[in-house]
Scaffold this motif. Structure first.
Motif, PDB file in Angstrom:
ATOM      1  N   LEU A   1      40.558  26.917   6.580  1.00  0.00           N
ATOM      2  CA  LEU A   1      40.124  27.272   7.935  1.00  0.00           C
ATOM      3  C   LEU A   1      38.666  27.736   7.933  1.00  0.00           C
ATOM      4  O   LEU A   1      37.896  27.394   8.840  1.00  0.00           O
ATOM      5  CB  LEU A   1      41.032  28.357   8.511  1.00  0.00           C
ATOM      6  CG  LEU A   1      42.436  27.900   8.901  1.00  0.00           C
ATOM      7  CD1 LEU A   1      43.317  29.110   9.215  1.00  0.00           C
ATOM      8  CD2 LEU A   1      42.387  26.966  10.108  1.00  0.00           C
ATOM      9  N   ARG A   2      38.284  28.500   6.925  1.00  0.00           N
ATOM     10  CA  ARG A   2      36.905  28.977   6.854  1.00  0.00           C
ATOM     11  C   ARG A   2      35.936  27.812   6.645  1.00  0.00           C
ATOM     12  O   ARG A   2      34.860  27.772   7.244  1.00  0.00           O
ATOM     13  CB  ARG A   2      36.765  30.004   5.722  1.00  0.00           C
ATOM     14  CG  ARG A   2      35.355  30.555   5.560  1.00  0.00           C
ATOM     15  CD  ARG A   2      35.326  31.774   4.659  1.00  0.00           C
ATOM     16  NE  ARG A   2      35.857  31.506   3.331  1.00  0.00           N
ATOM     17  CZ  ARG A   2      35.181  30.891   2.363  1.00  0.00           C
ATOM     18  NH1 ARG A   2      33.964  30.447   2.579  1.00  0.00           N
ATOM     19  NH2 ARG A   2      35.735  30.710   1.170  1.00  0.00           N
ATOM     20  N   LEU A   3      36.307  26.848   5.821  1.00  0.00           N
ATOM     21  CA  LEU A   3      35.460  25.688   5.596  1.00  0.00           C
ATOM     22  C   LEU A   3      35.300  24.876   6.872  1.00  0.00           C
ATOM     23  O   LEU A   3      34.225  24.336   7.155  1.00  0.00           O
ATOM     24  CB  LEU A   3      36.053  24.816   4.488  1.00  0.00           C
ATOM     25  CG  LEU A   3      36.044  25.434   3.083  1.00  0.00           C
ATOM     26  CD1 LEU A   3      36.829  24.563   2.117  1.00  0.00           C
ATOM     27  CD2 LEU A   3      34.619  25.653   2.586  1.00  0.00           C
ATOM     28  N   ARG A   4      36.382  24.774   7.646  1.00  0.00           N
ATOM     29  CA  ARG A   4      36.270  24.087   8.946  1.00  0.00           C
ATOM     30  C   ARG A   4      35.255  24.798   9.835  1.00  0.00           C
ATOM     31  O   ARG A   4      34.387  24.171  10.452  1.00  0.00           O
ATOM     32  CB  ARG A   4      37.648  24.030   9.605  1.00  0.00           C
ATOM     33  CG  ARG A   4      37.703  23.191  10.887  1.00  0.00           C
ATOM     34  CD  ARG A   4      37.444  24.017  12.149  1.00  0.00           C
ATOM     35  NE  ARG A   4      38.447  25.016  12.348  1.00  0.00           N
ATOM     36  CZ  ARG A   4      39.610  24.787  12.991  1.00  0.00           C
ATOM     37  NH1 ARG A   4      39.881  23.595  13.456  1.00  0.00           N
ATOM     38  NH2 ARG A   4      40.455  25.788  13.155  1.00  0.00           N
ATOM     39  N   ASP A   5      35.336  26.142   9.886  1.00  0.00           N
ATOM     40  CA  ASP A   5      34.437  26.894  10.759  1.00  0.00           C
ATOM     41  C   ASP A   5      32.995  26.856  10.260  1.00  0.00           C
ATOM     42  O   ASP A   5      32.057  26.735  11.049  1.00  0.00           O
ATOM     43  CB  ASP A   5      34.914  28.346  10.865  1.00  0.00           C
ATOM     44  CG  ASP A   5      36.264  28.461  11.562  1.00  0.00           C
ATOM     45  OD1 ASP A   5      36.625  27.513  12.284  1.00  0.00           O
ATOM     46  OD2 ASP A   5      36.949  29.484  11.381  1.00  0.00           O
ATOM     47  N   GLU A   6      32.790  26.949   8.941  1.00  0.00           N
ATOM     48  CA  GLU A   6      31.438  27.004   8.382  1.00  0.00           C
ATOM     49  C   GLU A   6      30.766  25.634   8.328  1.00  0.00           C
ATOM     50  O   GLU A   6      29.567  25.512   8.572  1.00  0.00           O
ATOM     51  CB  GLU A   6      31.478  27.593   6.969  1.00  0.00           C
ATOM     52  CG  GLU A   6      31.809  29.078   6.922  1.00  0.00           C
ATOM     53  CD  GLU A   6      31.818  29.611   5.499  1.00  0.00           C
ATOM     54  OE1 GLU A   6      31.609  28.811   4.556  1.00  0.00           O
ATOM     55  OE2 GLU A   6      32.038  30.830   5.335  1.00  0.00           O
ATOM     56  N   LEU A   7      31.531  24.608   7.975  1.00  0.00           N
ATOM     57  CA  LEU A   7      30.952  23.290   7.708  1.00  0.00           C
ATOM     58  C   LEU A   7      31.272  22.267   8.786  1.00  0.00           C
ATOM     59  O   LEU A   7      30.760  21.141   8.730  1.00  0.00           O
ATOM     60  CB  LEU A   7      31.454  22.772   6.353  1.00  0.00           C
ATOM     61  CG  LEU A   7      31.224  23.683   5.143  1.00  0.00           C
ATOM     62  CD1 LEU A   7      31.828  23.058   3.887  1.00  0.00           C
ATOM     63  CD2 LEU A   7      29.737  23.953   4.939  1.00  0.00           C
ATOM     64  N   GLY A   8      32.145  22.610   9.730  1.00  0.00           N
ATOM     65  CA  GLY A   8      32.542  21.641  10.752  1.00  0.00           C
ATOM     66  C   GLY A   8      33.447  20.550  10.226  1.00  0.00           C
ATOM     67  O   GLY A   8      33.546  19.469  10.813  1.00  0.00           O
ATOM     68  N   LEU A   9      34.114  20.819   9.099  1.00  0.00           N
ATOM     69  CA  LEU A   9      34.995  19.816   8.502  1.00  0.00           C
ATOM     70  C   LEU A   9      36.186  19.504   9.407  1.00  0.00           C
ATOM     71  O   LEU A   9      36.725  20.384  10.067  1.00  0.00           O
ATOM     72  CB  LEU A   9      35.538  20.328   7.171  1.00  0.00           C
ATOM     73  CG  LEU A   9      34.680  20.183   5.922  1.00  0.00           C
ATOM     74  CD1 LEU A   9      35.352  20.919   4.773  1.00  0.00           C
ATOM     75  CD2 LEU A   9      34.476  18.724   5.566  1.00  0.00           C
ATOM     76  N   SER A  10      36.593  18.247   9.376  1.00  0.00           N
ATOM     77  CA  SER A  10      37.893  17.854   9.913  1.00  0.00           C
ATOM     78  C   SER A  10      38.876  17.756   8.757  1.00  0.00           C
ATOM     79  O   SER A  10      38.467  17.620   7.606  1.00  0.00           O
ATOM     80  CB  SER A  10      37.799  16.497  10.620  1.00  0.00           C
ATOM     81  OG  SER A  10      36.809  16.502  11.616  1.00  0.00           O
ATOM     82  N   ALA A  11      40.165  17.818   9.065  1.00  0.00           N
ATOM     83  CA  ALA A  11      41.158  17.703   7.996  1.00  0.00           C
ATOM     84  C   ALA A  11      42.447  17.097   8.532  1.00  0.00           C
ATOM     85  O   ALA A  11      42.856  17.384   9.663  1.00  0.00           O
ATOM     86  CB  ALA A  11      41.453  19.062   7.363  1.00  0.00           C
ATOM     87  N   LEU A  12      43.057  16.262   7.693  1.00  0.00           N
ATOM     88  CA  LEU A  12      44.442  15.839   7.892  1.00  0.00           C
ATOM     89  C   LEU A  12      45.248  16.510   6.797  1.00  0.00           C
ATOM     90  O   LEU A  12      44.992  16.299   5.604  1.00  0.00           O
ATOM     91  CB  LEU A  12      44.583  14.319   7.784  1.00  0.00           C
ATOM     92  CG  LEU A  12      46.035  13.823   7.916  1.00  0.00           C
ATOM     93  CD1 LEU A  12      46.504  13.931   9.355  1.00  0.00           C
ATOM     94  CD2 LEU A  12      46.174  12.385   7.419  1.00  0.00           C
ATOM     95  N   VAL A  13      46.190  17.349   7.175  1.00  0.00           N
ATOM     96  CA  VAL A  13      47.025  18.061   6.222  1.00  0.00           C
ATOM     97  C   VAL A  13      48.414  17.430   6.251  1.00  0.00           C
ATOM     98  O   VAL A  13      49.108  17.486   7.275  1.00  0.00           O
ATOM     99  CB  VAL A  13      47.095  19.564   6.548  1.00  0.00           C
ATOM    100  CG1 VAL A  13      48.002  20.281   5.563  1.00  0.00           C
ATOM    101  CG2 VAL A  13      45.698  20.185   6.523  1.00  0.00           C
ATOM    102  N   VAL A  14      48.796  16.798   5.140  1.00  0.00           N
ATOM    103  CA  VAL A  14      50.093  16.138   5.031  1.00  0.00           C
ATOM    104  C   VAL A  14      51.078  17.149   4.454  1.00  0.00           C
ATOM    105  O   VAL A  14      50.841  17.733   3.392  1.00  0.00           O
ATOM    106  CB  VAL A  14      49.983  14.907   4.109  1.00  0.00           C
ATOM    107  CG1 VAL A  14      51.344  14.233   3.951  1.00  0.00           C
ATOM    108  CG2 VAL A  14      48.956  13.932   4.648  1.00  0.00           C
ATOM    109  N   THR A  15      52.193  17.366   5.145  1.00  0.00           N
ATOM    110  CA  THR A  15      53.124  18.401   4.701  1.00  0.00           C
ATOM    111  C   THR A  15      54.522  18.146   5.242  1.00  0.00           C
ATOM    112  O   THR A  15      54.698  17.487   6.273  1.00  0.00           O
ATOM    113  CB  THR A  15      52.634  19.802   5.147  1.00  0.00           C
ATOM    114  OG1 THR A  15      53.535  20.796   4.674  1.00  0.00           O
ATOM    115  CG2 THR A  15      52.544  19.901   6.662  1.00  0.00           C
TER     116      THR A  15
END
Length: 333
Positions: free
Chosen positions: A194-208
């Protein structure tokens, strides 16, 4: 999240040839999915539902049989040079950090590997140190000469994440990123993502397979069953007011769930022999209890495909009973 999707799939099918004349297995059977810049999407379902195969297609590791994958508005091309450029922008974080780290490589070499593959020019040491620091391994120099067996499970997963970050990707595909970790460490890794998303603007697909994880990290959730997404929407909507009987069953077995857990009958069908009608109908608790009959849709459940959500992110469900009781139209067929 608004604006154009960063990554998009449209009508993606992935089939694998059957052995000894058996029908082809339809591992992914018509999936539309969008991921927007800065958005975390959880792809949820039982083992064998096709979610890892879909994730591999998004990484360019499996070419769809039909349909298309686009990234930043451009179709994904499967030539070696195109894929190499694409994989700078889209990185994989695997479930088992022990399996994805070479035991003979130091932490420094593990993180620097991507830079070397892609011919990085510049201060390699500074880039590796920055990636380790962002992943929460500080001071980074303390970890340079360590080997994976000298680290805890959480530290190894941070090394894997640092190895993905070192190329400054725009999208992470994380396949069960905390499944192999102790409960005490899982929250730390989720907080890091979550912090990386906020700091870097990353998108993510989390498979679970874990809806509790989806609740803690995702903006949006897509629930997959037997090769298709059957329900999608904002995580709060889907997990507090699930509409598809399959989503309700998955949620009912969480420790914090109220009421009796829903025990689904049988195993998921063979993807080479997908049933007619709604692919969930043979295990559906709503059909078995007579609720679908009372809503006047039991025959449709058994014979008519309910269609597929269009991937745009609006709340959608592929279920005749849900549409009959809510008075809505169906997804696209």
């Amino acid at each position: 999240m608004t604006g154009s999707p960063l990554l998009s799939t449209r009508d993606v099918h992935i089939t694998f040839p059957g052995r000894h004349g058996a029908p082809d297995a339809r591992a992914v059977d018509g999936v539309d999915l969008d991921i927007r810049p800065g958005e975390i999407v959880a792809l949820v379902g039982e083992s064998g539902c096709g979610k890892t195969t879909l994730a591999r297609a998004l990484l360019g590791l499996v070419e769809p049989t039909t349909g298309r994958v686009t990234f930043d508005g451009q179709p994904l091309r499967y030539s070696g040079r195109s894929l190499k450029a694409y994989r700078r922008r889209v990185q994989l974080v695997l479930q088992d950090p022990s399996g994805s780290l070479n035991p003979r490589h130091t932490v420094y070499d593990a993180v620097a590997e991507g830079l070397r593959i892609h011919g990085h020019r510049g201060d390699e040491r500074a880039v590796v140190a920055d990636a380790l620091s962002r992943a929460g391994l500080r001071p980074p120099e303390r970890f340079f000469l360590r080997y994976p067996h000298e680290l805890s499970g959480g530290q190894r997963q941070r090394v894997v994440i640092a190895g993905a970050l070192v190329l400054e990707p725009e999208l992470l595909v994380a396949d069960e990123p905390v499944a192999s970790l102790d409960a005490s460490v899982r929250g730390e890794i989720l907080a890091l993502l979550l912090r990386l998303r906020d700091e870097l603007g990353l998108s993510a697909l989390v498979v679970t397979h874990d809806l509790g994880l989806a609740w803690n990290i995702a903006d949006r959730v897509a629930v997959m069953y037997l090769g298709r997404i059957v329900e999608t929407g904002a995580v709060e909507q889907v997990l507090t007011a699930p509409r598809h009987p399959y989503t309700r069953a998955l949620l009912s077995v969480l420790p914090e769930a109220s009421g009796e857990p829903v025990v689904l009958t049988g195993e998921p069908p063979d993807p080479a022999r997908i049933p007619s009608g709604c692919r969930f109908h043979a295990r559906c608790q709503v059909l078995a209890s007579g609720e679908a009959e009372r809503a006047g849709v039991a025959q449709a459940c058994r014979t008519t495909d309910p269609g597929v959500p269009d991937g745009t992110g609006t709340p959608q469900v592929a279920c005749h009973w849900a549409h009959a009781t809510e008075g809505e139209g169906t997804p696209k067929g």
